[in-house]
Design a protein around this motif. Sequence first.
Motif: not given
Length: 274
Positions: A159-162, A182-194
């Motif tokens: 998303p537009d994190w701003s 720039p801001w970047k989303g943390n993918p760690i939760v999705g990585e756990v499910f993957r």
Amino acid sequence: MSQNVQYGADKDGRWEGTVANIRSVRPQVLLLQEVDFLVDPDTAKAAEDALGMRLAVAPSRNLNTAVAWDPEHLQMVDTETKYAATEMHHGYCAPRFKPLGLDRELPAPLVAISTHLTPYSAQAAAQEAQMLCARAYRYGGIALVGGDINHLPLGDDEPDWSLVQPYNRTSRCLRRTSTSEPWKGNPIVGEVFRDGEFTDVAAHVADRRNAPELRRPTGKAGLLRVDQAHVTPALVPTIQDYWTVDPGEHSDHFGLAFTLDLNQTDTSLVRAYT
């Protein structure tokens, strides 16, 4: 179906509208979040009558989760909430069901987990997700985990994190080395499910149909698809459909609905876990 009903729905009249939305979908399993008012037995009984379903509500340190089901299609075997009120911010509700009317009896129960991961830290939410993976697989591996996951799923656009509130950036983004980065989303939760070999139902259907709009945000203000459903490998062949449900003025979260044909369950993947 899964629906975060938004805190306070019982006090401002929104619950009745939410019930009407749910009844329009006619789910056989319903995952609910932010339903602290349903811990009262009389209120829970009234909710069962209004929904035309049975209901299990889990304990919680904060906002309770619940699962409702249609007894004409599912026989409840037991409900597990062992760590719901002690190890998680909001908790989980994990009933086990025997599906009725299938072409064959499944060799393990269907585990349907309603959860609400902590919104305050992706790392803490990932630890909660690790626990849910263990609870999902424990009874044979025919399981789904759904609810308000609160964090950016794998494969979705950034998303537009701003436009996101600063406090949500602190919990949902990777740390930056400077304010110019720039801001970047943390993918760690999705990585756990993957890594737990779960499949994101919305992403699966979106990719199969080349329909990226199915990855649309579900939080009205958060710009993220925070509400998600993930299934174990045994249930991947059962995925038939996915769509979102507009809550109107009754919640700040879209509902999500999906269809599973349990006759297509891959029973070769069912085994005993410890």
